[in-house]
Scaffold this active site. Sequence first.
Site, PDB file in Angstrom:
ATOM      1  N   ASP A  82       9.111 -28.974   2.319  1.00  0.00           N
ATOM      2  CA  ASP A  82       8.970 -27.573   1.915  1.00  0.00           C
ATOM      3  C   ASP A  82      10.143 -26.781   2.493  1.00  0.00           C
ATOM      4  O   ASP A  82      10.884 -27.283   3.335  1.00  0.00           O
ATOM      5  CB  ASP A  82       7.625 -27.052   2.454  1.00  0.00           C
ATOM      6  CG  ASP A  82       7.315 -25.649   1.957  1.00  0.00           C
ATOM      7  OD1 ASP A  82       7.863 -25.255   0.907  1.00  0.00           O
ATOM      8  OD2 ASP A  82       6.526 -24.955   2.617  1.00  0.00           O
ATOM      9  N   GLU A 135      15.079 -24.940   0.293  1.00  0.00           N
ATOM     10  CA  GLU A 135      16.089 -24.284  -0.579  1.00  0.00           C
ATOM     11  C   GLU A 135      17.441 -24.197   0.115  1.00  0.00           C
ATOM     12  O   GLU A 135      18.439 -24.271  -0.585  1.00  0.00           O
ATOM     13  CB  GLU A 135      15.592 -22.894  -0.981  1.00  0.00           C
ATOM     14  CG  GLU A 135      14.357 -22.910  -1.881  1.00  0.00           C
ATOM     15  CD  GLU A 135      13.074 -23.302  -1.159  1.00  0.00           C
ATOM     16  OE1 GLU A 135      13.016 -23.063   0.056  1.00  0.00           O
ATOM     17  OE2 GLU A 135      12.168 -23.859  -1.786  1.00  0.00           O
ATOM     18  N   ASP A 140       4.836 -21.185  -4.560  1.00  0.00           N
ATOM     19  CA  ASP A 140       3.768 -20.234  -4.258  1.00  0.00           C
ATOM     20  C   ASP A 140       3.334 -19.372  -5.445  1.00  0.00           C
ATOM     21  O   ASP A 140       3.671 -18.192  -5.536  1.00  0.00           O
ATOM     22  CB  ASP A 140       4.198 -19.345  -3.091  1.00  0.00           C
ATOM     23  CG  ASP A 140       4.447 -20.167  -1.834  1.00  0.00           C
ATOM     24  OD1 ASP A 140       4.009 -21.335  -1.803  1.00  0.00           O
ATOM     25  OD2 ASP A 140       5.079 -19.645  -0.912  1.00  0.00           O
TER      26      ASP A 140
HETATM   27  C1  GLC Z   1       5.327 -22.174   1.852  1.00  0.00           C
HETATM   28  C2  GLC Z   1       4.870 -23.237   0.881  1.00  0.00           C
HETATM   29  C3  GLC Z   1       3.370 -23.361   0.918  1.00  0.00           C
HETATM   30  C4  GLC Z   1       2.941 -23.690   2.361  1.00  0.00           C
HETATM   31  C5  GLC Z   1       3.449 -22.617   3.300  1.00  0.00           C
HETATM   32  C6  GLC Z   1       3.173 -22.953   4.746  1.00  0.00           C
HETATM   33  O1  GLC Z   1       4.889 -20.937   1.444  1.00  0.00           O
HETATM   34  O2  GLC Z   1       5.315 -22.975  -0.415  1.00  0.00           O
HETATM   35  O3  GLC Z   1       2.936 -24.361   0.046  1.00  0.00           O
HETATM   36  O4  GLC Z   1       1.565 -23.780   2.424  1.00  0.00           O
HETATM   37  O5  GLC Z   1       4.836 -22.472   3.151  1.00  0.00           O
HETATM   38  O6  GLC Z   1       3.777 -24.144   5.110  1.00  0.00           O
END
Ligand code: GLC
Length: 814
Positions: free
Chosen positions: A406, A409, A483
Amino acid sequence: MMEDTSEAIHPDKVDGPAVQEVWSSFGQLREWREYDGAYLCHGQNAGAALVFLSDAEFRFKVFSEGVLDLSTTIAVLPQKEIIRPDVEESEQELIFRTSMLVVTLDKQTFALTVKDHEGSEIARQESISWTPRGATNALFNMQEDSHFYGLGEKSSFLDKRGERYTMWNTDVYAPHMPEIEALYESIPLLIHMHQGSTYGVFLDNPGRSDFDMRSHGVAYTIGCTTGSYDIYFIYGPEIKDVVRRYTALTGRITLPPKWALGYHQSRYSYMDQQEVMELAHSFREKNIPCDVIYLDIHYMDEYRVFTFDKIRFPDPKGMIAELKEMGIRIIPIVDPGVKKDPKYRIYREGVQEEHFCRHLEGDIYYGNVWPGISAFPDFTETRTAQWWGDHHAFYTSLGIDGIWNDMNEPAVFNELKTMDPDVMHLNDGDPMTHEEIHNLYGMLMSKATYEGMKQHMNGRRPFVLTRAGYSGIQRYAAIWTGDNRSFWEHMAMAMPMILNMGLSGLPFAGPDIGGFAHHTSDQLLVRWTQMGAFFPYCRNHSAIGTIRQEPWSFGEQVEDIIREYISLRYRWMPHLYNLFYESSRTGMPILRPVLLEYPRDPKVTNLCDQFLLGPDVMIAPVYRPDTDCRTVYLPEGIWHDYWTGEKHEGGRHILAPAPLDVMPMYIRAGAIIAEGELRQYAADHRADDVVTFHIYGAEAKSSFQAEYTLYEDDGETFAHENGKYSRLHIRVSGEEGALALSIRYMDDGYQAQREHLRFTLRQPAFTPAGIDQLERITLDELAAGQIGWSLDDSSGDILIQIPDRQLEQLILRA
Ligand code: GLC
């Protein structure tokens, strides 16, 4: 500010005349020559190279200042061959001919026209121009009825006509609004379709680029702000050809482990070991199939990657082993930001061994993310990618087989939302600024993760999920769309988004089912899970502070419906896995816009509130509250209502009944779907691998023909790469008064655990008088495992059970 220094006359403070942007172009063609298969065309101001990769594809790269570099980003796989077209020069033009294309370069203007051999224009790149600061813009002709697809993960509808998008991997919180131009992934592939003729343009530039199908009337533009204008023109003529060729260029999915196709449950966050165990037990007690539970950022020791919080998770190894016994795997989140903490081993190593991104002047770049001030590995360096990958032994040694990447980017909590554009990446000796390769960061992280995991998994297949990516990411990771929110509109938008991702080489994708942010509702969760049960990637995930959305959160009725649809996914697992296999070989998406299968049907150019799973299954989710019917468009052919068996003539809209427990589904007559037994997790080897081939709408007439090939392997290792797989070919052919069913193993390197094969002829147009070599038995006898055939009087279905690997043909007499 001091008014008594020269700063008083700072240029920013004075309204001077606007500086005109000076755009340059090639000027006239001065000379051209072939060098090693590349056709170098020098204009007065700059040059371009054309390289033909096949009869239907060529690369066009602008080079200025006499520097020609034909290297590519890692998106492009090493190409086995290039071809040399016939080249002809006239006073006006330079003409390149392949067996499919005639490509003409206008010597005065450098305009590039692509025609087929009938002389019909396919595309025209009217002009290319650039600014002294290095931004490039190309103008392509567009027709009044041009349609646009692809572009990876973008919001809005399927057809991108009238839209404008930016490729710049961005963590925008609460994104997925129709006007958002840049999301987490960047796939600079635009597919253009006009009157049945299709081509794609892939811009291989990992900096910021723009695709504008809105602002220029009869033209669309493709532009980039840094780096080179380096495009691949990919002709069809069919849209399937474009997808096939583009995925041959940038790669296809590696066959995932079968468990990754199961249902995944996530939340930000399951807070401790006890909560995770209770969750797992709930799934098993409630008989809701589930393969994976995710650990979001709270599993770590203050968000330090490669650690577990010792209080919340005192015994991760024991927990993971216990879960594995239950058939549930753990996937932990791993973000790129490494906490700045001299007592933390990963950080220390990263600094001492120089793995972190730095400014040109040598200082490490720090940004704020979950762990606070953090450093970011420079994945462009092979040695750093290996270092990172190697550290995944921490996870594999605990029994973990999948990783969730995650914030790659990379997301940084600052105004730019990412790393400074002038941070340097060493790039194995070819340094680049972050601005130039921003969109590659996430992909390089997932590549390092995939490769590191693979190395430590003893021949088992790893699974990586990523948020960010660039073209080619499909080779390493599945993608979720970040998200979204628990809005009906976001559920609806997930359809065109996943469909376009599929056309852009990203078949293994899905949204957070139920919605991530905001609060879901009973109906929304039901409808979203019904739809999500057929999405290639199937995960329920929700944000901290939102209402719970595990399948049982809204009482028994909701739970029952959700159980039914997740169970259906598991019964359809042989078919689903088959579609993944096909995708890994041909690049064809698993979830398909109707347009892909029916490109000549004018009604489907922007149809995206229903979709096909593979070529034959039409799925029409309900995406509004309090709705108990919806219109469904059925293309030409006969379609069987999956639930009632009712037959519908296609080529028209129908009104489908859709009470809360029904998501309308239709199967094309002539289709075969392989279903397996229901299991609680995909890799449950205790279950029998018996497969039932459902054959829809069979007729005892020569016009009826149906075929299906079932791919099977162990679902877990790479042994299939060494021939340990089987392909079972089923052919059903009608003739006057009879139907022949042939069964043949085309490849036989893997033996599934089963004794029988089953066939169900759904709503056949005839009643069999008998089946050669088989006895008619009762339905009960059949269910008890006896060989024979039976007729289900209530549905009219014919059921057949035969021993596996013994009979090669059955003749059904009408
Ligand atoms: C980001 C991710 C989400 C995750 C959060 C906490 O917002 O897109 O899926 O739960 O971070 O790690």
